[in-house]
Design a protein around this motif. Sequence first.
Motif, mmCIF file in Angstrom:
data_model
loop_
_atom_site.group_PDB
_atom_site.id
_atom_site.type_symbol
_atom_site.label_atom_id
_atom_site.label_comp_id
_atom_site.label_asym_id
_atom_site.label_seq_id
_atom_site.Cartn_x
_atom_site.Cartn_y
_atom_site.Cartn_z
ATOM 1 N N ASN A 2 -15.352 37.568 7.391
ATOM 2 C CA ASN A 2 -15.867 38.695 8.158
ATOM 3 C C ASN A 2 -14.795 39.199 9.103
ATOM 4 N N ASP A 4 -15.153 42.091 10.893
ATOM 5 C CA ASP A 4 -15.756 42.991 11.866
ATOM 6 C C ASP A 4 -15.558 42.457 13.280
ATOM 7 N N TYR A 21 -14.411 47.670 14.892
ATOM 8 C CA TYR A 21 -14.006 47.877 13.503
ATOM 9 C C TYR A 21 -15.049 47.241 12.599
ATOM 10 N N PHE A 22 -15.438 47.987 11.558
ATOM 11 C CA PHE A 22 -16.338 47.462 10.543
ATOM 12 C C PHE A 22 -15.730 47.718 9.170
ATOM 13 N N SER A 23 -15.750 46.689 8.353
ATOM 14 C CA SER A 23 -15.153 46.798 7.024
ATOM 15 C C SER A 23 -16.093 47.414 6.005
ATOM 16 N N GLY A 26 -22.234 48.484 8.897
ATOM 17 C CA GLY A 26 -22.161 48.243 10.328
ATOM 18 C C GLY A 26 -23.509 47.907 10.927
ATOM 19 N N GLY A 79 -12.799 50.766 5.570
ATOM 20 C CA GLY A 79 -13.517 50.477 6.801
ATOM 21 C C GLY A 79 -13.345 51.599 7.810
#
Length: 264
Positions: A2, A4, A21-23, A26, A79
């Motif tokens: 993970n 994020d 940041y989110f891959s 979210g 992302g």
Amino acid sequence: MNTDWVLHGESPSRIERIEAYFSGHGYTPHRHDTYAIGRTLAGVQSFQYQKVLRHSLPGGTLVLHPDELHDGMAGTEAGFHYRMVYVEPVLIQQVLGGRPLPFIKGALSADTRLYQACEVFMQAMDCPLEVLQEQDALFDLAQALQAVAGKPRARRCFDYRAAERARDYIDSRQGAGVTLDELERVSGRERWSLSRDFRVLYGTSPYRYVILRRLDLCRRLLRSGFALVDAALAAGFFDQSHMTRHFIACHGVPPARWLRMQAR
């Protein structure tokens, strides 16, 4: 693995600033009682808002109105990286003085006035804000929101002072239960008129305002090391599951995941 993460910035008041940041995925659909005003720094920040899938790109401003349902996800495999500030409607009202909250249609704006008014809040999280700097920026932001949103379609008389007395009373209760009888008494305003005014001026209902103050306390307790069940009870929820349902509805993630994301 993970990747994020969420970082928090220092603020002199109750304003919350984050960089994240989110891959991929979210947030699940949720709503909160603050404005969420942000800037996509890299990637495509996609979200459902008013039943339309929208895409925020670098160079614009994202303005989610209080109590509007939305989610969040990456629009591409790269992302998305963004900064966001959460501004309580009461802080906007201190500038607007009882006018309806500005609404930015479609949640996305390319207006340079709004972009420039957000500059102070969009600094990196390791740039602390001074009290006067934040207050000046709030004034500029409220004026920009009002200018970009334009005039509301309908006008009617709102009792801002009565709504403010009700809000102050709820805050003083620190998450304890409140009834409309109490709010009617302390505000001096008939309950249903007060409820309508509260929604227009603060962007949410009195009941949801109470719930979200409990969640504020719960988040503070969790970050200070409280166990989930202890934080839930201390914040005024019936039990952990009761708190978790409201937490997901407000923040879009379960409290345990939210806590894990608070640092890189």
